[in-house]
Design a protein around this motif. Sequence first.
Motif, PDB file in Angstrom:
ATOM      1  N   ALA A 160       0.826  -1.216   0.000  1.00 18.05           N
ATOM      2  CA  ALA A 160       0.000   0.000   0.000  1.00 18.05           C
ATOM      3  C   ALA A 160       0.854   1.258   0.000  1.00 18.05           C
ATOM      4  O   ALA A 160       0.438   2.307  -0.493  1.00 18.05           O
ATOM      5  N   PHE A 161       2.074   1.152   0.555  1.00 17.54           N
ATOM      6  CA  PHE A 161       2.922   2.338   0.728  1.00 17.54           C
ATOM      7  C   PHE A 161       3.866   2.548  -0.446  1.00 17.54           C
ATOM      8  O   PHE A 161       4.749   3.407  -0.389  1.00 17.54           O
ATOM      9  N   VAL A 162       3.714   1.738  -1.476  1.00 16.76           N
ATOM     10  CA  VAL A 162       4.564   1.921  -2.664  1.00 16.76           C
ATOM     11  C   VAL A 162       4.029   3.103  -3.453  1.00 16.76           C
ATOM     12  O   VAL A 162       3.053   3.005  -4.203  1.00 16.76           O
ATOM     13  N   ILE A 163       4.653   4.235  -3.194  1.00 16.09           N
ATOM     14  CA  ILE A 163       4.290   5.500  -3.819  1.00 16.09           C
ATOM     15  C   ILE A 163       5.587   6.179  -4.228  1.00 16.09           C
ATOM     16  O   ILE A 163       6.656   5.841  -3.735  1.00 16.09           O
ATOM     17  N   ASN A 190       2.260   2.574  -8.651  1.00 16.14           N
ATOM     18  CA  ASN A 190       2.612   3.561  -7.617  1.00 16.14           C
ATOM     19  C   ASN A 190       1.398   4.408  -7.261  1.00 16.14           C
ATOM     20  O   ASN A 190       0.735   4.943  -8.138  1.00 16.14           O
ATOM     21  N   GLY A 191       1.141   4.542  -5.978  1.00 17.45           N
ATOM     22  CA  GLY A 191       0.085   5.457  -5.566  1.00 17.45           C
ATOM     23  C   GLY A 191      -0.689   4.936  -4.375  1.00 17.45           C
ATOM     24  O   GLY A 191      -0.687   3.733  -4.081  1.00 17.45           O
ATOM     25  N   ALA A 192      -1.344   5.863  -3.682  1.00 18.73           N
ATOM     26  CA  ALA A 192      -2.172   5.525  -2.522  1.00 18.73           C
ATOM     27  C   ALA A 192      -3.266   6.577  -2.382  1.00 18.73           C
ATOM     28  O   ALA A 192      -3.118   7.705  -2.857  1.00 18.73           O
ATOM     29  N   GLY A 193      -4.336   6.193  -1.717  1.00 16.49           N
ATOM     30  CA  GLY A 193      -5.460   7.127  -1.509  1.00 16.49           C
ATOM     31  C   GLY A 193      -5.263   7.983  -0.274  1.00 16.49           C
ATOM     32  O   GLY A 193      -4.371   7.736   0.537  1.00 16.49           O
ATOM     33  N   GLN A 237     -13.504   5.865   0.298  1.00 19.72           N
ATOM     34  CA  GLN A 237     -12.617   5.644  -0.851  1.00 19.72           C
ATOM     35  C   GLN A 237     -12.840   4.229  -1.370  1.00 19.72           C
ATOM     36  O   GLN A 237     -13.065   3.294  -0.587  1.00 19.72           O
ATOM     37  N   ASN A 238     -12.796   4.083  -2.684  1.00 21.96           N
ATOM     38  CA  ASN A 238     -13.085   2.778  -3.285  1.00 21.96           C
ATOM     39  C   ASN A 238     -11.798   1.946  -3.335  1.00 21.96           C
ATOM     40  O   ASN A 238     -11.189   1.781  -4.389  1.00 21.96           O
ATOM     41  N   ASP A 298      -5.787   1.184   2.918  1.00 20.02           N
ATOM     42  CA  ASP A 298      -5.761   2.579   3.363  1.00 20.02           C
ATOM     43  C   ASP A 298      -4.461   2.768   4.132  1.00 20.02           C
ATOM     44  O   ASP A 298      -4.240   2.112   5.156  1.00 20.02           O
ATOM     45  N   ILE A 299      -3.603   3.641   3.621  1.00 21.03           N
ATOM     46  CA  ILE A 299      -2.278   3.806   4.256  1.00 21.03           C
ATOM     47  C   ILE A 299      -2.384   4.397   5.657  1.00 21.03           C
ATOM     48  O   ILE A 299      -1.409   4.373   6.404  1.00 21.03           O
TER      49      ILE A 299
END
Length: 445
Positions: A285-288, A337-340, A411-412, A416-417
Motif C-alpha cells: 500500500a505504501f509503494v508511492i 505507484n500510488g495511494a489514496g 474511498q473505493n 488505506d495507508i
Amino acid sequence: MNILIKNGTIVNSDKSIEADILLANGKIQNIGNDLSLNDFKGRIIDATGFYIYPGGIDPHVHMHLPSPSGFSSDDFQTGGKAALYGGTTTLIDFVTPNRGESLIEALNLRKDEAKNSLTDTFFHVSPVEWRSTTHSEIRELIQKHGIQSFKTYMAYKNSVGLDDADLFEVMKAVAHEGGVVTVHCELGDEIEILREEFAKTDLPVPEAHLLSRPPEMESEAVKKAIDLARKANCPLYIVHVSSAQSLVHIAKAQKEGQIVYAETCPQYLLLDQSKYSCPFDEAAAFVISPPLRTKEDNDALWKAIADGNVQTVGTDHCPFTLVQKSVGKEDFRKIPNGAGGVEHRMSLLYYYGVLQNRISLNKFVDITSTNAAKIFGLFPKKGIIAEGADADIVIWNPTKENIISVETHHQNCDLDIYEGLEIVGAPEFVILNGNIFVGERILSS
Ligand code: URP
Ligand code: ZN
Ligand code: ZN
C-alpha cells in the motif's frame, strides 16, 4: 435553497470571526452578526461550537488514472464522494495525453471522463513531450480553456517524463503565456538505472522500491527544476515534496525572490519508511513515488509549512487495490505507484497539525484551501469565506473522533495507508455551491 448558518466561528487564512452566514444562489450572500430570521425561507444550521472553513481544495489527485495494472480504483464519483465526506469540495486532477495527442483533445476527453464528478473539478494539463504545436496549444489552453497550470514529470521517462531540454521549452512557453509549471521532481534517468540494479537483487520488493528512489534523486531534481525555471522566468510549483534535502533548495530560491511554491502530502508528514519492512501485503500500500522518508523528514516538512516554505498540502490521491498492487509481488517495478487519502487530508492535518500545535487554525485553512485557490487561479471565488465567493463551506466539528479504517472510509479501495490512525475533527456539514452534500444536523427548514 437558501441556507443560514448561525453561531459558528468563521476561519479564514488571515483571521477568525464569530458571525452568521447567509448562502443564496450558490454564493455567500451575506456575513454578519445576528442575521435576521424574519421571513427567512430556507434551512437554518446552528453551528454553535463548530468552525466554518472554506471548502477544501485538493490540488493533486489522480482519479481513474490508467496504469498497466488497471485504472486507479477511485473515479470522479467515488473519489469525489470520499473527498466531500472529508471536507474537500474542489479537486484539481490531471490531463495526461498520449504522446502524439493534442493537449486540447486530451483535455476534452478528460473533461468527459469527469462529467459525473461530485466535486467541483479542475485540471492541470501535462505536456508529455515538446512538439512544434505545444506552445500554441499551451496558449490556447490558457486563453480559451481557463487552464492555469501545466504538470511536468522529470521521472517516468518511458511514459510521461520530459527530458531537461523539453522541460525548459515547456517552462519558457508557460512563462510567456502567463501560467505556472508544476513538476514531479525525481531524476528519471538515474532512477531507471537504480531500478534495474535493485531488480537484480533479492531484496524484499517494497524495500527495493524505497532504495531505488533515494532522497538525493528528489533534491537534485528539485535543484535542477528551480534552476531551469529561473532561467525561463517561470513560476514553479513542486508537487509532493518528501525530503528535508529538497526543502533546502526550495527555501533558498524563495529567499532569493524566485516564485517557487511547494506542496507536500499527509503521507510525507505522518508516515515513514519503516512501513517498507512489513510483509508484501501490508507494505504494498505504501509503494508511492517518491517513497516515504524518515521521521526527520516528517518534522522538517511540518516546520516548512509553519515557516511558509510549503504552501499547500495535496494528497496525490491515487489508490490501487491489493490485487492491483500484487501484480508486482515478484518485481517491484510492476507495482502500481500510488495511494489514496483524499478523504482524510483535512482531519489528519487538523488533528496532527492544529491540535498537536504544529500549525495554527488559520494556517490549516491556508494549506488546505486558500493557497491552492490563489496559486491555481480560483481565488476569490474559492479559498475564502467572503461575500460573493462560491458557497463551498465546511462546518467542522472539532471534537468528533474517528479511527481510519477501510471498513468505514468512502474511498473505493481495500487498502488505506492511514489504517488504524486516530483522528479528531471532522466535517459535520459539507456544502458545495450552496447544496448540502454531507450533514445530519439540519435543525429547521
Ligand atoms: O506514487 C504516485 N505518486 N503515483 C501517482 C503519480 C505521481 O507520481 O504523482
Ligand atoms: Zn508525482
Ligand atoms: Zn501525483
